[in-house]
Design an enzyme around this catalytic site. Structure first.
Site, PDB file in Angstrom:
ATOM      1  N   LYS A  11     117.517 115.066   3.462  1.00 28.32           N
ATOM      2  CA  LYS A  11     118.263 113.828   3.245  1.00 28.32           C
ATOM      3  C   LYS A  11     119.751 114.099   2.961  1.00 28.32           C
ATOM      4  CE  LYS A  11     114.269 111.199   1.632  1.00 28.32           C
ATOM      5  NZ  LYS A  11     113.823 110.154   0.687  1.00 28.32           N
ATOM      6  N   TYR A  51     112.082 103.067   7.792  1.00 27.84           N
ATOM      7  CA  TYR A  51     111.454 102.756   6.498  1.00 27.84           C
ATOM      8  C   TYR A  51     110.939 101.314   6.436  1.00 27.84           C
ATOM      9  CZ  TYR A  51     112.902 107.135   4.260  1.00 27.84           C
ATOM     10  OH  TYR A  51     113.037 108.450   3.886  1.00 27.84           O
ATOM     11  N   ASN A 114     116.341 112.217  -3.163  1.00 28.30           N
ATOM     12  CA  ASN A 114     115.259 113.158  -3.491  1.00 28.30           C
ATOM     13  C   ASN A 114     115.070 114.280  -2.457  1.00 28.30           C
ATOM     14  OD1 ASN A 114     114.038 111.610  -1.549  1.00 28.30           O
ATOM     15  ND2 ASN A 114     112.170 111.176  -2.706  1.00 28.30           N
ATOM     16  N   HIS A 117     112.216 114.034   2.892  1.00 28.64           N
ATOM     17  CA  HIS A 117     111.108 113.111   3.179  1.00 28.64           C
ATOM     18  C   HIS A 117     109.964 113.929   3.756  1.00 28.64           C
ATOM     19  CE1 HIS A 117     108.816 109.775   4.862  1.00 28.64           C
ATOM     20  NE2 HIS A 117     108.736 110.478   5.973  1.00 28.64           N
ATOM     21  N   GLU A 128     106.311 108.980  13.019  1.00 29.39           N
ATOM     22  CA  GLU A 128     107.652 109.388  12.604  1.00 29.39           C
ATOM     23  C   GLU A 128     108.231 110.447  13.547  1.00 29.39           C
ATOM     24  OE1 GLU A 128     106.782 108.338   7.906  1.00 29.39           O
ATOM     25  OE2 GLU A 128     107.091 110.437   8.468  1.00 29.39           O
TER      26      GLU A 128
HETATM   27  P1  CMP Z   1     110.477 109.106   0.934  1.00 26.70           P
HETATM   28  O1  CMP Z   1     109.395 110.106   0.787  1.00 26.70           O
HETATM   29  O2  CMP Z   1     111.525 109.338   1.949  1.00 26.70           O
HETATM   30  O3  CMP Z   1     109.812 107.672   1.203  1.00 26.70           O
HETATM   31  C1  CMP Z   1     110.375 106.453   0.758  1.00 26.70           C
HETATM   32  C2  CMP Z   1     111.571 106.663  -0.101  1.00 26.70           C
HETATM   33  O4  CMP Z   1     111.948 105.557  -0.892  1.00 26.70           O
HETATM   34  C3  CMP Z   1     111.277 107.741  -1.120  1.00 26.70           C
HETATM   35  O5  CMP Z   1     111.209 108.992  -0.493  1.00 26.70           O
HETATM   36  C4  CMP Z   1     112.406 107.561  -2.109  1.00 26.70           C
HETATM   37  O6  CMP Z   1     113.582 108.258  -1.747  1.00 26.70           O
HETATM   38  C5  CMP Z   1     112.655 106.076  -2.001  1.00 26.70           C
HETATM   39  N1  CMP Z   1     112.192 105.402  -3.201  1.00 26.70           N
HETATM   40  C6  CMP Z   1     110.931 105.277  -3.631  1.00 26.70           C
HETATM   41  N2  CMP Z   1     110.895 104.600  -4.799  1.00 26.70           N
HETATM   42  C7  CMP Z   1     112.174 104.306  -5.104  1.00 26.70           C
HETATM   43  C8  CMP Z   1     112.784 103.633  -6.169  1.00 26.70           C
HETATM   44  N3  CMP Z   1     112.070 103.117  -7.175  1.00 26.70           N
HETATM   45  N4  CMP Z   1     114.128 103.497  -6.159  1.00 26.70           N
HETATM   46  C9  CMP Z   1     114.871 104.006  -5.121  1.00 26.70           C
HETATM   47  N5  CMP Z   1     114.323 104.672  -4.066  1.00 26.70           N
HETATM   48  C10 CMP Z   1     113.000 104.812  -4.072  1.00 26.70           C
END
Ligand code: CMP
Length: 139
Positions: A11, A51, A114, A117, A128
């Site tokens: 990311k 998403y 984070n 993904h 995906e």
């Molecule tokens: P990812 O695994 O890419 O799948 C969905 C993404 O949404 C997740 O990682 C996080 O980066 C994001 N996400 C999930 N929960 C939250 C939250 N409470 N606030 C902001 N981003 C979120």
């Protein structure tokens, strides 16, 4: 045994922090092979489509804004039990809850930023991977 591929993105936060190399190294050391890879920037619309499953969540706007804010690395990874093993390697979505030694514990700064993904099912791994790569781009 479950499916052989998973899909990942490194990311914008991890790209910006120059962590592409260290993350790919962890991926390879964990036994994953790279089947396809590209470096690119998503538009907000493309991030929204990727998403779409989260479109009713309160964080959807923040998520799509964030994911289109800078370049990413998209990749298809192969290994036996790829989806489950990759989710173990990356750790919990919220890095403060991720185990030591996981990619998110090591590199992520928040639940939005984070670092990576990872697909959550074999079916989504196919969807995906197909979203980002044509057959010609996959080995
Ligand atoms: P990812 O695994 O890419 O799948 C969905 C993404 O949404 C997740 O990682 C996080 O980066 C994001 N996400 C999930 N929960 C939250 C939250 N409470 N606030 C902001 N981003 C979120």
């Amino acid at each position: 045994m479950s499916g052989k591929i998973t899909f990942t993105m490194i990311k914008p936060d991890a790209v910006e922090a120059n962590n592409i190399g260290p993350i790919l190294s962890m991926i390879n050391k964990a036994g994953f092979k790279i089947q396809a890879m590209k470096y690119m920037q998503l538009s907000k619309e493309q991030a929204g489509k990727f998403y779409e499953v989260h479109k009713d969540r309160p964080f959807y706007g923040e998520l799509t804004q964030y994911m289109s804010n800078g370049p990413i690395v998209a990749a298809v990874l192969s290994k036996d039990d790829a989806v489950a093993d990759y989710r173990k390697l990356i750790g919990a979505t919220d890095p403060s809850k991720a185990e030591e030694g996981t990619i998110r514990k090591t590199f992520a700064t928040s639940i939005a930023a984070n670092a990576v993904h990872g697909s959550d099912s074999d079916e989504n791994a196919q969807i995906e991977a197909n979203f980002f790569f044509s057959q010609l781009e996959r080995l």
